[in-house]
Design an enzyme around this catalytic site. Structure first.
Site, mmCIF file in Angstrom:
data_model
loop_
_atom_site.group_PDB
_atom_site.id
_atom_site.type_symbol
_atom_site.label_atom_id
_atom_site.label_comp_id
_atom_site.label_asym_id
_atom_site.label_seq_id
_atom_site.Cartn_x
_atom_site.Cartn_y
_atom_site.Cartn_z
ATOM 1 N N ASN A 9 0.871 -1.175 0.000
ATOM 2 C CA ASN A 9 0.000 0.000 0.000
ATOM 3 C C ASN A 9 0.910 1.228 0.000
ATOM 4 O O ASN A 9 1.516 1.556 1.015
ATOM 5 C CB ASN A 9 -0.899 -0.026 1.247
ATOM 6 N N LYS A 11 0.160 4.294 -0.265
ATOM 7 C CA LYS A 11 -0.448 5.494 0.326
ATOM 8 C C LYS A 11 -0.207 6.701 -0.604
ATOM 9 O O LYS A 11 -0.166 6.520 -1.821
ATOM 10 C CB LYS A 11 0.071 5.711 1.750
ATOM 11 N N HIS A 97 -9.308 1.234 4.916
ATOM 12 C CA HIS A 97 -7.996 1.375 5.551
ATOM 13 C C HIS A 97 -8.121 2.293 6.772
ATOM 14 O O HIS A 97 -8.921 3.236 6.768
ATOM 15 C CB HIS A 97 -6.977 1.955 4.555
ATOM 16 N N GLU A 99 -6.444 4.694 7.818
ATOM 17 C CA GLU A 99 -6.296 6.137 7.575
ATOM 18 C C GLU A 99 -7.578 6.725 7.000
ATOM 19 O O GLU A 99 -7.888 7.893 7.237
ATOM 20 C CB GLU A 99 -5.084 6.378 6.664
ATOM 21 N N GLU A 169 -4.917 -4.740 10.689
ATOM 22 C CA GLU A 169 -3.882 -3.722 10.854
ATOM 23 C C GLU A 169 -4.158 -2.950 12.140
ATOM 24 O O GLU A 169 -4.965 -1.996 12.135
ATOM 25 C CB GLU A 169 -3.905 -2.748 9.671
ATOM 26 N N GLY A 175 2.855 2.558 10.657
ATOM 27 C CA GLY A 175 3.777 3.672 10.472
ATOM 28 C C GLY A 175 4.505 4.094 11.736
ATOM 29 O O GLY A 175 5.105 5.161 11.781
ATOM 30 N N SER A 215 3.847 -1.853 10.222
ATOM 31 C CA SER A 215 5.299 -1.902 10.386
ATOM 32 C C SER A 215 5.910 -3.259 10.027
ATOM 33 O O SER A 215 6.827 -3.728 10.704
ATOM 34 C CB SER A 215 5.693 -1.466 11.801
HETATM 35 P P1 13P Z 1 3.336 0.604 7.558
HETATM 36 O O1 13P Z 1 3.854 -0.710 6.988
HETATM 37 O O2 13P Z 1 4.026 1.780 7.012
HETATM 38 O O3 13P Z 1 3.249 0.543 9.044
HETATM 39 O O4 13P Z 1 1.808 0.728 7.022
HETATM 40 C C1 13P Z 1 0.958 -0.345 7.148
HETATM 41 C C2 13P Z 1 -0.296 -0.064 6.398
HETATM 42 O O5 13P Z 1 -1.053 0.822 6.760
HETATM 43 C C3 13P Z 1 -0.567 -0.843 5.197
HETATM 44 O O6 13P Z 1 -1.842 -0.620 4.720
#
Ligand code: 13P
Length: 253
Positions: A9, A11, A97, A99, A169, A175, A215
């Site tokens: 992903n 982003k 997701h 976010e 997640e 992140g 992560s």
């Molecule tokens: P990170 O791997 O950067 O923690 O992000 C995970 C994520 O949100 C994947 O959709």
């Protein structure tokens, strides 16, 4: 029995040049694994989907969108439909997701409409679920995940559920560099699989892939994916570095 699945992903990252360079490197380094021992997908920003899909046309790497809108066409300024995503070469689509839930404010009801529209439009949704740190600390993880899974999948038939991948997640691990331990993640994955068995049936629940995200890095991917109910990973930051993403694909193989 469940083929491992690693999805990146991206982003809101990359540009028209780096998106294509990145997938070319990933395709080159995963010739022996992608589409064979591991399902691999990348989810670039909408505006680079077409270029990325073109760059991947002779590879076995799938392309996914990071979001979708549930209407098929019309006056929905800024939104993108399932048929548009199919048209530019997508086969997957991330729905719900964290976010989008927590920054944009998407509800379980909206996410359910997106999952339903994705399947109706011939896409394979990746439904994301996961608890906030306060919810984990208050021992609410199972309750939150139950609500997100039940509402996210509401109204889906057995046949339609087969199109779905779930990604667990935990929001506190996204992140932050704080990964859930393999045991913490396995516990929730096992819980989700049992929930699917309860909602549908045990045999079908065994077929559904449940990815871990938060992560995931080359140094923790193998441990996470060695867990019985962890079928792969949804990778954020590390999917932007070809070597790291390739190492994670390798760890899943
Ligand atoms: P990170 O791997 O950067 O923690 O992000 C995970 C994520 O949100 C994947 O959709």
């Amino acid at each position: 029995m469940r083929k491992p699945f690693v999805a990146g992903n991206w982003k809101m990252n990359t540009n028209s040049q780096t998106s294509v360079e990145l997938v070319k490197c990933i395709a080159c380094g995963s010739v022996e694994t992608a589409g064979q021992s591991v399902t691999v997908a990348v989810c670039p920003p909408f505006v680079y989907l077409q270029a990325v899909a073109k760059a991947l046309s002779s590879s076995n790497i799938a392309v996914g969108a990071q979001d979708i809108y549930f209407e098929s066409d019309g006056a929905f300024t800024g939104e993108i439909s399932a048929s548009m995503l199919k048209d530019v070469g997508c086969s997957y689509c991330i729905c719900g997701h964290s976010e989008r839930r927590h920054i944009i404010g998407e509800s379980d009801e909206l996410i359910n409409k997106k999952v339903t529209a994705a399947i109706a439009g011939g896409l394979l949704p990746i439904l994301c679920v996961g608890e906030l740190i306060e919810e984990r600390e208050a021992s609410q993880t199972n309750k939150v995940v139950t609500r997100q899974v039940k509402k996210g999948l509401a109204g889906l038939s057995v046949e339609k559920l087969r199109a779905v991948t779930i990604a667990y997640e935990p929001v506190w691990a996204i992140g932050t560099g704080l990964t859930a331990t393999p045991e913490q993640a396995q516990e929730v994955h096992d819980f989700i699989r049992k929930l699917l068995a309860e909602m549908y049936d045990g045999e079908l629940a065994e077929e559904i892939r449940i990815l871990y995200g938060g992560s995931v890095k080359p140094n923790n991917a193998a441990d996470l994916m060695s867990q019985k109910d962890i079928d792969g990973s949804l990778v954020g930051g590390a999917s932007l570095k070809a070597d790291d993403f390739l190492a994670i694909i390798q760890a899943a193989a």
